[in-house]
Design a protein around this motif. Structure first.
Motif, PDB file in Angstrom:
ATOM      1  N   GLY A 268      43.994  33.303  35.007  1.00 26.03           N
ATOM      2  CA  GLY A 268      43.197  34.210  34.081  1.00 26.03           C
ATOM      3  C   GLY A 268      43.565  33.799  32.584  1.00 26.03           C
ATOM      4  O   GLY A 268      44.339  32.807  32.452  1.00 26.03           O
ATOM      5  N   LYS A 269      43.376  34.865  31.853  1.00 25.36           N
ATOM      6  CA  LYS A 269      43.390  34.627  30.478  1.00 25.36           C
ATOM      7  C   LYS A 269      45.007  35.060  30.328  1.00 25.36           C
ATOM      8  O   LYS A 269      45.300  36.110  30.579  1.00 25.36           O
TER       9      LYS A 269
ATOM     10  N   TYR B 292      42.416  38.972  34.431  1.00 25.73           N
ATOM     11  CA  TYR B 292      41.232  38.535  34.948  1.00 25.73           C
ATOM     12  C   TYR B 292      40.374  39.371  35.747  1.00 25.73           C
ATOM     13  O   TYR B 292      41.007  40.570  36.064  1.00 25.73           O
TER      14      TYR B 292
ATOM     15  N   TYR C 171      49.007  38.125  32.375  1.00 24.22           N
ATOM     16  CA  TYR C 171      47.587  37.645  32.671  1.00 24.22           C
ATOM     17  C   TYR C 171      46.583  38.570  32.999  1.00 24.22           C
ATOM     18  O   TYR C 171      46.920  39.628  33.635  1.00 24.22           O
TER      19      TYR C 171
END
Ligand SMILES: [Zn+2]
Length: 288
Positions: A279-280, A219, A217
């Motif tokens: 997050g992404k 972020y 992830y």
């Protein structure tokens, strides 16, 4: 009675005592009754590794035998290659079987040779050697430098070791980030989670989580810092846990961007996992 029933993975003989089982691979419950059974079981692996070397040599136009077999048979060099190699490379397959390649560089009569051995580890130390070979060829040794290099680094200290390449300011920033994450983790931890005093035993999972994560992830935190979270699940001694590593993007003195691990820790707590799995999510599969 089934509770204490153990069989040799190779000859299927019953092994009465748990303490008598020989384990060869990390995180594996595959156990053997004797050295002989270990050898027999792994023979097909050894044969494949041998075939692979022949293949490499023929592709590189190297002779099967470069001579210097006395170096390869030297117990002292074997000892060094096992315990104090110059490089260790980790290869992990999709079944999470892990093979270690140790490379020892030898300078003999102003020639450079590479003593290469492929082995497994148990509890961080070499347990079974599949293969050893010796070469003076840079190209051949390069073939064995795969998938990722193992460097013993405690979380956060990575940048310090590169002290001359990273500014004081960045090192301070990393230290701050590290303490703030640590404080967070301590606050969020559940009482039933892996005790803090056992964390050191899990350090060996940091490198594998960094290089071969199940999930990644990305972020930007409240300080505008670009962070990456690597998460990988492991099974050891029949219990499963996550290992979580937080990496921070920094720039070294030559302006090169790199991600350094600032904290790494194990957990069995789903809530802590959810907290960090934020997050992404990066879709790239690092394994391939
Ligand atoms: Zn056996």
């Amino acid at each position: 009675m089934i509770k204490n029933l153990y069989f040799c993975e190779h000859c299927r003989k019953k092994i009465p005592e748990l303490g008598d089982i020989h384990f060869v691979e990390e995180n594996s419950d595959r156990g053997f009754c004797s050295e002989q059974c270990i050898l027999n079981f792994y023979k097909p692996y050894m044969q494949e590794i041998e075939k692979e070397e022949s293949f490499f040599r023929s592709k590189l136009n190297l002779p099967e035998d470069e001579g210097h077999n006395e170096l390869l048979g030297n117990e002292h060099y074997l000892e060094l290659a096992l315990n104090q190699p110059h490089e260790v490379w980790i290869l992990e397959n999709d079944l999470e079987q892990t093979f270690f390649t140790h490379i020892l560089t030898l300078n003999v009569d102003s020639f450079t040779f590479y003593f290469i051995l492929i082995c497994t580890h148990v509890e961080g130390t070499p347990s079974f050697v599949f293969y050893r070979t010796l070469t003076g060829s840079e190209e051949l040794v390069a073939k064995y430098r795969r998938d990722f290099r193992y460097e013993e680094q405690k979380s956060g200290d990575a940048a310090k070791e590169q002290g001359d390449e990273v500014s004081e300011e960045i090192i301070e920033e990393i230290e701050l980030k590290k303490s703030s994450f640590l404080a967070h983790v301590l606050q969020l931890r559940s009482e039933n989670d892996i005790p803090l005093e056992h964390f050191l035993n899990y350090d060996k999972f940091l490198e594998r989580t960094v290089h071969n994560a199940d999930e990644i992830y990305e972020y930007i935190d409240e300080d505008d810092e670009a962070l990456k979270i690597h998460i990988k699940s492991f099974v050891e001694d029949k219990s499963s846990f996550f290992y979580i590593v937080v990496l921070m993007k920094i720039k070294d003195n030559s302006g090169r961007e790199l991600h350094v691990p600032i904290i790494g820790f194990p957990s069995t707590d789903q809530n802590l996992y959810k907290y960090f799995a934020t997050g992404k999510r990066l879709s790239e599969n690092l394994k391939n």
